[in-house]
Design a protein around this motif. Structure first.
Motif, PDB file in Angstrom:
ATOM      1  N   LEU A 289       0.770  -1.148   0.086  1.00  0.00           N
ATOM      2  CA  LEU A 289       0.114   0.059   0.119  1.00  0.00           C
ATOM      3  C   LEU A 289       1.013   1.163   0.063  1.00  0.00           C
ATOM      4  CD1 LEU A 289      -2.853   1.531   1.024  1.00  0.00           C
ATOM      5  CD2 LEU A 289      -1.682   1.139   3.302  1.00  0.00           C
ATOM      6  N   LEU A 290       0.722   2.119  -0.767  1.00  0.00           N
ATOM      7  CA  LEU A 290       1.178   3.428  -0.641  1.00  0.00           C
ATOM      8  C   LEU A 290       0.408   4.327   0.153  1.00  0.00           C
ATOM      9  CD1 LEU A 290       3.264   5.635  -1.396  1.00  0.00           C
ATOM     10  CD2 LEU A 290       2.046   6.269  -3.400  1.00  0.00           C
ATOM     11  N   ASN A 291       0.879   4.842   1.264  1.00  0.00           N
ATOM     12  CA  ASN A 291       0.112   5.243   2.251  1.00  0.00           C
ATOM     13  C   ASN A 291       0.741   6.633   2.781  1.00  0.00           C
ATOM     14  OD1 ASN A 291      -1.940   5.319   4.345  1.00  0.00           O
ATOM     15  ND2 ASN A 291      -0.689   4.704   5.934  1.00  0.00           N
ATOM     16  N   SER A 292      -0.286   7.532   2.706  1.00  0.00           N
ATOM     17  CA  SER A 292       0.262   9.082   3.191  1.00  0.00           C
ATOM     18  C   SER A 292      -0.356   9.214   4.743  1.00  0.00           C
ATOM     19  CB  SER A 292      -0.407   9.937   2.235  1.00  0.00           C
ATOM     20  OG  SER A 292      -1.891  10.005   2.158  1.00  0.00           O
ATOM     21  N   ILE A 293       0.352  10.084   5.425  1.00  0.00           N
ATOM     22  CA  ILE A 293      -0.105  10.535   6.624  1.00  0.00           C
ATOM     23  C   ILE A 293       0.005  11.900   6.717  1.00  0.00           C
ATOM     24  CG2 ILE A 293       0.191  10.351   9.239  1.00  0.00           C
ATOM     25  CD1 ILE A 293       1.666   7.712   8.540  1.00  0.00           C
ATOM     26  N   PRO A 294      -1.262  12.624   6.423  1.00  0.00           N
ATOM     27  CA  PRO A 294      -1.052  14.131   6.543  1.00  0.00           C
ATOM     28  C   PRO A 294      -0.511  14.811   7.682  1.00  0.00           C
ATOM     29  CG  PRO A 294      -3.442  13.134   6.117  1.00  0.00           C
ATOM     30  CD  PRO A 294      -2.547  12.117   6.663  1.00  0.00           C
ATOM     31  N   GLY A 295       0.239  15.936   7.634  1.00  0.00           N
ATOM     32  CA  GLY A 295       0.880  16.429   8.687  1.00  0.00           C
ATOM     33  C   GLY A 295      -0.260  16.624  10.089  1.00  0.00           C
ATOM     34  N   ASN A 296       0.544  16.695  11.032  1.00  0.00           N
ATOM     35  CA  ASN A 296      -0.201  16.930  12.220  1.00  0.00           C
ATOM     36  C   ASN A 296      -1.248  16.046  12.401  1.00  0.00           C
ATOM     37  OD1 ASN A 296       1.592  19.208  13.255  1.00  0.00           O
ATOM     38  ND2 ASN A 296       0.722  20.229  11.480  1.00  0.00           N
ATOM     39  N   THR A 297      -0.868  14.612  12.338  1.00  0.00           N
ATOM     40  CA  THR A 297      -2.343  13.640  12.414  1.00  0.00           C
ATOM     41  C   THR A 297      -1.690  12.386  13.123  1.00  0.00           C
ATOM     42  OG1 THR A 297      -2.034  12.450  10.316  1.00  0.00           O
ATOM     43  CG2 THR A 297      -3.543  14.423  10.482  1.00  0.00           C
ATOM     44  N   VAL A 298      -2.301  11.455  13.627  1.00  0.00           N
ATOM     45  CA  VAL A 298      -2.038  10.253  14.120  1.00  0.00           C
ATOM     46  C   VAL A 298      -2.621   9.219  13.503  1.00  0.00           C
ATOM     47  CG1 VAL A 298      -1.652   8.803  16.256  1.00  0.00           C
ATOM     48  CG2 VAL A 298      -1.201  11.202  16.373  1.00  0.00           C
ATOM     49  N   GLN A 299      -2.116   8.024  13.297  1.00  0.00           N
ATOM     50  CA  GLN A 299      -2.819   6.705  12.828  1.00  0.00           C
ATOM     51  C   GLN A 299      -2.875   6.000  14.131  1.00  0.00           C
ATOM     52  OE1 GLN A 299      -1.245   4.886   9.256  1.00  0.00           O
ATOM     53  NE2 GLN A 299      -2.180   6.404   7.845  1.00  0.00           N
ATOM     54  N   ARG A 300      -4.061   5.862  14.700  1.00  0.00           N
ATOM     55  CA  ARG A 300      -4.328   5.154  15.981  1.00  0.00           C
ATOM     56  C   ARG A 300      -3.610   3.840  15.984  1.00  0.00           C
ATOM     57  NH1 ARG A 300      -9.131   5.773  13.587  1.00  0.00           N
ATOM     58  NH2 ARG A 300     -10.070   3.751  13.115  1.00  0.00           N
ATOM     59  N   PRO A 301      -3.562   3.406  16.993  1.00  0.00           N
ATOM     60  CA  PRO A 301      -2.868   1.878  17.287  1.00  0.00           C
ATOM     61  C   PRO A 301      -3.633   0.760  16.512  1.00  0.00           C
ATOM     62  CG  PRO A 301      -2.694   2.921  19.240  1.00  0.00           C
ATOM     63  CD  PRO A 301      -3.514   3.834  18.425  1.00  0.00           C
ATOM     64  N   HIS A 302      -3.013  -0.013  15.697  1.00  0.00           N
ATOM     65  CA  HIS A 302      -3.428  -1.142  15.099  1.00  0.00           C
ATOM     66  C   HIS A 302      -2.432  -2.271  15.049  1.00  0.00           C
ATOM     67  CE1 HIS A 302      -1.396   1.264  12.028  1.00  0.00           C
ATOM     68  NE2 HIS A 302      -1.107   0.139  11.360  1.00  0.00           N
ATOM     69  N   ARG A 303      -2.591  -3.419  14.386  1.00  0.00           N
ATOM     70  CA  ARG A 303      -1.983  -4.522  14.268  1.00  0.00           C
ATOM     71  C   ARG A 303      -2.301  -5.465  13.232  1.00  0.00           C
ATOM     72  NH1 ARG A 303      -2.778  -8.421  19.602  1.00  0.00           N
ATOM     73  NH2 ARG A 303      -5.161  -8.704  19.110  1.00  0.00           N
ATOM     74  N   HIS A 304      -0.984  -6.097  12.690  1.00  0.00           N
ATOM     75  CA  HIS A 304      -1.219  -7.147  11.608  1.00  0.00           C
ATOM     76  C   HIS A 304      -0.730  -8.574  12.297  1.00  0.00           C
ATOM     77  CE1 HIS A 304      -1.205  -3.311   9.463  1.00  0.00           C
ATOM     78  NE2 HIS A 304      -0.228  -3.077   9.829  1.00  0.00           N
ATOM     79  N   ASN A 305      -1.199  -9.353  11.415  1.00  0.00           N
ATOM     80  CA  ASN A 305      -0.932 -10.807  11.787  1.00  0.00           C
ATOM     81  C   ASN A 305       0.343 -11.176  11.324  1.00  0.00           C
ATOM     82  OD1 ASN A 305      -3.207 -11.324  13.256  1.00  0.00           O
ATOM     83  ND2 ASN A 305      -4.298 -12.042  11.508  1.00  0.00           N
ATOM     84  N   SER A 306       0.817 -10.614  10.188  1.00  0.00           N
ATOM     85  CA  SER A 306       2.244 -10.816   9.662  1.00  0.00           C
ATOM     86  C   SER A 306       2.997  -9.817   9.926  1.00  0.00           C
ATOM     87  CB  SER A 306       2.087 -11.073   8.194  1.00  0.00           C
ATOM     88  OG  SER A 306       1.523  -9.836   7.583  1.00  0.00           O
TER      89      SER A 306
END
Length: 154
Positions: A67-84
């Protein structure tokens, strides 16, 4: 390892930078009234890189997801997890962009005793399978990351 390919599983797919950025730009302007489930309020703004051969799974290959993922300025991607396991390539990051990761979260969904991994453009970090992690962008610039993960059954 002594492994030899016995058959072609997929053809190469080319992902052009301009096309990917155009798609991210398109979804970043969606409002909560749009049909794509309010993309403007989603935790991630990115483009899943899929191969036409894998229409059902929408994966890059028969064993990889990206995935090409962007994270905008002054933001947080909340906690998450993956199985791999995830191998994350920092495509672009200003100072103040980092990932917190750890094995457990508290009752409020915050990572307990997190390890901090500061992003640097061109750098790579690994998120262990099952670990909680959150991405933080305290800069004013968009940060870009390209995670690659095992897409096998789990």
């Amino acid at each position: 390892l002594g492994v030899k390919p016995s058959e072609c599983k997929f053809d190469p797919t080319i992902f052009k930078r301009t096309d990917m950025l155009q798609q991210v730009e398109r979804i970043s302007h969606r409002s909560s009234n749009d049909t794509e489930e309010g993309a403007a309020h989603k935790n991630r703004l990115g483009v899943l890189l899929g191969n036409a051969r894998f229409e059902q799974t929408k994966t890059l290959t028969h064993v990889l997801w990206s995935l090409l993922n962007s994270i905008p300025g002054n933001t947080v991607q909340r906690p998450h997890r993956h199985n791999s396991v995830a191998l994350d390539l920092c495509v672009s990051a200003s100072p103040g962009v980092y990932t917190l990761m750890g094995e457990e979260i508290d009752q409020d969904g915050q990572i307990i005793n997190p390890v901090r991994c500061d992003w640097t453009t061109g750098g790579v970090f690994i998120t262990p399978p099952g670990w909680w992690h959150s991405h933080h962008n305290e800069s004013n610039d968009i940060a870009w990351v390209l995670p690659v993960q095992d897409a096998g059954l789990y």
